[in-house]
Structures are given as structure tokens and as C-alpha cells.
Design an enzyme around this catalytic site. Structure first.
Site, mmCIF file in Angstrom:
data_model
loop_
_atom_site.group_PDB
_atom_site.id
_atom_site.type_symbol
_atom_site.label_atom_id
_atom_site.label_comp_id
_atom_site.label_asym_id
_atom_site.label_seq_id
_atom_site.Cartn_x
_atom_site.Cartn_y
_atom_site.Cartn_z
ATOM 1 N N GLY A 129 0.815 -1.197 0.000
ATOM 2 C CA GLY A 129 0.000 0.000 0.000
ATOM 3 C C GLY A 129 0.856 1.257 0.000
ATOM 4 O O GLY A 129 2.079 1.203 0.178
ATOM 5 N N CYS A 130 0.209 2.391 -0.192
ATOM 6 C CA CYS A 130 0.945 3.656 -0.291
ATOM 7 C C CYS A 130 1.537 4.072 1.058
ATOM 8 O O CYS A 130 2.731 4.362 1.156
ATOM 9 C CB CYS A 130 0.052 4.752 -0.864
ATOM 10 S SG CYS A 130 -1.549 4.922 -0.061
ATOM 11 N N TYR A 131 0.714 4.106 2.097
ATOM 12 C CA TYR A 131 1.240 4.424 3.429
ATOM 13 C C TYR A 131 2.316 3.419 3.868
ATOM 14 O O TYR A 131 3.365 3.815 4.394
ATOM 15 C CB TYR A 131 0.117 4.414 4.458
ATOM 16 C CG TYR A 131 -0.800 5.617 4.478
ATOM 17 C CD1 TYR A 131 -0.306 6.911 4.665
ATOM 18 C CD2 TYR A 131 -2.171 5.468 4.362
ATOM 19 C CE1 TYR A 131 -1.158 8.002 4.713
ATOM 20 C CE2 TYR A 131 -3.037 6.549 4.417
ATOM 21 C CZ TYR A 131 -2.526 7.818 4.593
ATOM 22 O OH TYR A 131 -3.376 8.894 4.655
ATOM 23 N N ALA A 186 5.770 4.230 2.159
ATOM 24 C CA ALA A 186 6.480 5.353 2.767
ATOM 25 C C ALA A 186 7.018 4.984 4.143
ATOM 26 O O ALA A 186 8.146 5.352 4.506
ATOM 27 C CB ALA A 186 5.550 6.557 2.862
#
Length: 334
Positions: free
Chosen positions: A154-156, A159
Site C-alpha cells: 500500500g501507499c502508506y 512510505a
């Protein structure tokens, strides 16, 4: 050339995949699909996204039966709802098609945790067990190339993991304290469908999903470290800025931390900066920018990505490139 299809092509991540594949010399983008009840079916993708006009004018076909893709393509990208990916992926992988899944359907290995996070029971535990979670900077290429089921982070979690993984692998964190991740995402992270909560005039900086967001167990599982994860919605279109606070072990030095982050010296899409990164430096680009500061035994790490690129489509193509043995940057800067 490899034949590729994108399912869920009318969404933001799907459109970014189309844009990237326009510049990928080893790919023939053969089919674009949307759901049968989509208002976008039978339209050209370039009618929805004008930047694709003359570059990709494929029609958005309604997906009636995933079996129709068998014999048509080598790889399928699922930029779909979690339940759709869960149902479609087994059909495709059983036919020998490589599946690159941008949803969360195959990210969490514990069936009970998965059901709590996603709200439905996983019906394909064997395929889930064979799936490779592919954060490209840390993925075992032999394991990646041995599977047909590739689960993209996922994006979170992208990061967050890129910020914390070097410190954990170097055993520099005091594990008695959970790292605290505060991350802000642009409204594109909520998808293209109109809702009051992501209407730009209604958006104000706010926390959501506190202690309940599905990305928390994903981050924890793949870091091997429990974390406190608090997502926020920001009043900007795209990007994620994550600020992470963690406790270092006693007597950890700046030199040790710098050495830990040197793992990215030969990773072209992670840039470790001397100062703190800015969101504008990664928007519309496939990079993750990382910066950190230390004081009194604590470390603050900031990590910035474009949620639709390094957090989704560009990372998916980066993994695709590694899977097939291409230069991992192919198509990403076209």
C-alpha cells in the site's frame, strides 16, 4: 513484447499504469477493463484522461469473465477493490498469468487479521501463502520470479517501511517503544469515485482510522515490528508525507544510522537527503525521499512519496520490470 491488461483502468492508479506503459518499450498494452456496472465502460481511456489522447486510446471494456483473458495476455495488473482482486486473481494465476495486485487482498498473511482489516474472509489461503509481497528495494528476486501472485504494498506502508526498514534491519531501534507514524495523504488516495468525504471543498487536515486503519497490520507484519500508525487526509491532490518518531538503542551514533541508510546507495528510486524532504520534490515522480534527525536517543524520519506512483502504479511497474529482468526504471520516466 509482453502483452498486458489493466483491470480497474479508469481509476487514478489504473490511468497512471496506462501512462507508464505508453513509454515502456517491452510492453503491448492490450486490454483495459472496468466493472460491468461502471459508467465508464465502452469509453476510451483518453476521453477520461485527456493527457492520454493519441498515446493510449484503448476502450474501457466491461469485465464479464476473467477467463476471457486466458491466452490473451502474459500479465494482468489489478487496480481494483480488494474483494474484486481476491475473486479474480485465483482464476488468472491458475492459468499461468502473472498477477500484479495493487489492492490489499494478498498483503496480510494471517487470515484472522486479514478478516478484521478488510471485512471479509479470505477464501484462497494457499494462493495467499504463495503470494510475494513485493517492496522492490527489499524483495528476494528469486522468490519474486518463482510466483505468479505478486502483491504490491500500500501507499502508506511503502512510505513507512522504506523509512524504518534500514533501522530495524541494522537493529538500531529500542523495541520496547513502538515507532509512531503520522502520515498525511492527498485526496487522490481515496480514489476517483465522488464522495462527500473526499470532496475538495469538504477536505480539511484531519486524522482518520485511528488505531483501526487496515495499513497498520500490513506495516507491522512486513517490518516485524508493532507500530502506532495514524493516517491523515490533507487538502492537496497527491502525495504522502510521513513523519515517524522512534527510540534508538542506547549509544547509537549518527555514523551507525548513516550506514544503515546506505542500503539505498544502489537503489535508484530512494533518495536519502541531508535535510528533511518536501512533498513537492516527489509529486508526479516515482521516488521516495527520506531525511532524518537525531537527538537525545530519539530519531525523527520523514518519508515522502507520490501515492499514485511510488505508492501504487510506478512501484507496480518497477516490480514488473524486476520480475521480467528489465531495467527496473524502464518506462518510469517516459
Amino acid at each position: 513484447m509482453l502483452s498486458v491488461a489493466v483491470v480497474g483502468a479508469s481509476g487514478y492508479a489504473g490511468a497512471e499504469l496506462c501512462r507508464i506503459f505508453c513509454a515502456h518499450s517491452e510492453v503491448c498494452l492490450k486490454h483495459l477493463y472496468v466493472s460491468e456496472n461502471s459508467l465508464d465502460k465502452n469509453k476510451k481511456i483518453s476521453d477520461l484522461y485527456g493527457s492520454l489522447k493519441g498515446r493510449c486510446d484503448l476502450v474501457l471494456e466491461p469485465m464479464s469473465d476473467p477467463k476471457n483473458l486466458i491466452g490473451e495476455v502474459d500479465a494482468v495488473f489489478l487496480a481494483t477493490d480488494h474483494k474484486v482482486s481476491h475473486d479474480v486473481a485465483p482464476v488468472l494465476t491458475a492459468a499461468g498469468i502473472a498477477v500484479f495486485d495493487l489492492s490489499g487482498a494478498f498483503r496480510i498473511s494471517d487470515l484472522k487479521v486479514f478478516a478484521e482489516a478488510y471485512g471479509f474472509e479470505h477464501k484462497y489461503p494457499e494462493l495467499l501463502a504463495s503470494a510475494v509481497y513485493a517492496l522492490p528495494e527489499f524483495t528476494d528476486l528469486n522468490a519474486l520470479r518463482a510466483t505468479k501472485m505478486i502483491s504490491l504494498p500500500g501507499c502508506y506502508p511503502t512510505a513507512s517501511q522504506l523509512a524504518l526498514r534500514p533501522l530495524i534491519d541494522a537493529d538500531l531501534l529500542d523495541r520496547n517503544y513502538r515507532p509512531s507514524i503520522n502520515a498525511v495523504s492527498g485526496v487522490s488516495g481515496a480514489g476517483r469515485k465522488a464522495k462527500l468525504t473526499n470532496s475538495f471543498c469538504e477536505v480539511s487536515l484531519n486524522a482518520y482510522g485511528v488505531f483501526t486503519h487496515r495499513h497498520q497490520p500490513e506495516i507491522a507484519e512486513h517490518l516485524g515490528c508493532e507500530v502506532i500508525f495514524t493516517p491523515h487526509l490533507g487538502d492537496f491532490k497527491r502525495g504522502i508525507h510521513a513523519t515517524i518518531n522512534a527510540k534508538l538503542k542506547d549509544n547509537v551514533t549518527v555514523e551507525q544510522v548513516k550506514k544503515a541508510y546506505s542500503v539505498y546507495d544502489n537503489k535508484p528510486l530512494v533518495r536519502v537527503k541531508d535535510g528533511m524532504p518536501k512533498l513537492m520534490d516527489v509529486q508526479y515522480l516515482p521516488y521516495c525521499d527520506i531525511g532524518y534527525a537525531m537527538k537525545d536517543g530519539y530519531i525523527v524520519v520523514c518519508s515522502c512519496i507520490d501515492n499514485l506512483l511510488k505508492g501504487a502504479s510506478a512501484q507496480a511497474v518497477q516490480v514488473f520490470n524486476l520480475y521480467y529482468g528489465f531495467d527496473e526504471l524502464k518506462g518510469l520516466f517516459g
